[in-house]
Design an enzyme around this catalytic site. Sequence first.
Site, PDB file in Angstrom:
ATOM      1  N   ASP A   1      21.492  33.097 -45.412  1.00  0.00           N
ATOM      2  CA  ASP A   1      22.290  31.920 -45.065  1.00  0.00           C
ATOM      3  C   ASP A   1      23.626  32.276 -44.435  1.00  0.00           C
ATOM      4  OD1 ASP A   1      20.363  30.192 -46.000  1.00  0.00           O
ATOM      5  OD2 ASP A   1      21.213  30.063 -48.007  1.00  0.00           O
TER       6      ASP A   1
ATOM      7  N   ASP B   1      28.508  30.869 -53.213  1.00  0.00           N
ATOM      8  CA  ASP B   1      27.515  29.877 -53.625  1.00  0.00           C
ATOM      9  C   ASP B   1      26.810  30.391 -54.871  1.00  0.00           C
ATOM     10  OD1 ASP B   1      28.200  28.369 -51.461  1.00  0.00           O
ATOM     11  OD2 ASP B   1      26.225  28.378 -50.512  1.00  0.00           O
TER      12      ASP B   1
ATOM     13  N   ARG C   1      34.886  21.401 -50.596  1.00  0.00           N
ATOM     14  CA  ARG C   1      34.052  22.159 -51.553  1.00  0.00           C
ATOM     15  C   ARG C   1      34.832  23.288 -52.220  1.00  0.00           C
ATOM     16  NH1 ARG C   1      27.870  22.691 -49.175  1.00  0.00           N
ATOM     17  NH2 ARG C   1      27.575  20.476 -48.707  1.00  0.00           N
TER      18      ARG C   1
ATOM     19  N   ASP D   1      28.032  30.390 -43.949  1.00  0.00           N
ATOM     20  CA  ASP D   1      27.687  29.326 -44.899  1.00  0.00           C
ATOM     21  C   ASP D   1      28.814  29.211 -45.910  1.00  0.00           C
ATOM     22  OD1 ASP D   1      26.123  27.275 -45.890  1.00  0.00           O
ATOM     23  OD2 ASP D   1      24.913  28.572 -47.141  1.00  0.00           O
TER      24      ASP D   1
END
Length: 445
Positions: A243, A271, A323, A267
């Site tokens: 990603d 994560d 985020r 990305d």
Amino acid sequence: MSQTMALNRLGSIFLVFFLLSCVAVIVNAENDTAEDEYWKERAAVAMKIAEESVHPNPQEVTEEINADVHELIMGQNSTKRKLRGSKGYDGPCEATNPIDACWRCDPDWADNREKIVDCVKGFGKKTTGGKGGPIYIVTDDSDDDIVNPKPGTLRDAVIQKGPLWIIFEHSMVIRLQQELMVTSDKTIDGRGANVVIAFGGGITLQYVKNIIITNIHVKDIESKAGGMIRDCVNHFGFRTRSDGDGISLFGASNVWIDHVSMARCDDGLIDAIMSSTAITISNSHFTDHNEAMLFGASNSYSQDKIMQVTVAFNHFGQGLIQRMPRCRFGFFHVVNNDYTHWIMYAIGGNMNPTIISQGNRYIAPESHVAKEVTKREYTDESEWKHWNWRSEGDLMVNGAYFVESGDPNVAKSEKIEMLPFKPGTLASTLTRFSGALECCVGQPC
């Protein structure tokens, strides 16, 4: 040669090619099956470890870190010292938060690197990384062979069996040709060198446990096409396109990411998905990125209810958009961070995550449409009003506001009231030395 003979020969050649293709299909199918079984087995082991790593009472963990901050700030900790190590700062060493106070001002830190294992706080507090294992010194910044890595490279270090403490002989920029597959029980320790992972693949923690990553830069990470990649000393296999995450946690548990500087990844910066849990992200500096952190990637993957993450003492700085983090399911303690920049929002989520925000500073952008710290994704108020999102002691600047919901007592207890977290007015002090440090051997870091 007659026409009949020519046709017979062509038919024979066609039959040979047909049989060879059938053999190839069978071999490939067998390889795919073996590869699937390999990852299924690793996934099952990782899920068992993740379930065992979940704290039965997450409020106890939030109380512990708040108590430690209180003790340090109030001067009750006899190890309170001065701190150095940040660019532009050459004063005496001053510990501004309890993680740093545990090790930063010891001039002999390089002789006792494993001491930091005793310093982790929050949900990742049981992480020991490569403690007890040998030291592996990375001497070569190349990444030329991803199936048979050259000894002395970072890729060779992270695939070794058993606990390993990985350090670097000198400063280097490592351009990973593909994602870096890290095995369990590893510490990547960049102290004493300027280590930059950039302009290539990122770091992947898939179905592993017990990882410490400290004092490195991760920036300009790119999505890679995939291919045959070694993920441990006795296995390599085909990987699909990555990603482009800076650090990707996939079914990983007991992970501590500390004093890392991150920017500009294809990305996410960090994560964490697929039942990753028991995670602490601390003392790090994040800049120049859109979707910074994603905790839980799918609305349908309810197993992420076991996810528990502490985000503490970090600086969310220039060029960030959203985020910080975005959460699904799970329990998230966001404590004593400094949010000086965002464009859309700071903290978001859906699928009923519990988010406890304590002692952070939120400085809203000038835009009048982006003052709200929080964002509930794709959910009506009739539903999200029951989610436990609480703000305590946060400092709201330039019109910033946090929309609370759920049980107002979800984060309260007698212990918190006795030893409270520190208010958002101190967030800039607690995060003053966030990011990768300039550590010199023989001096306080």
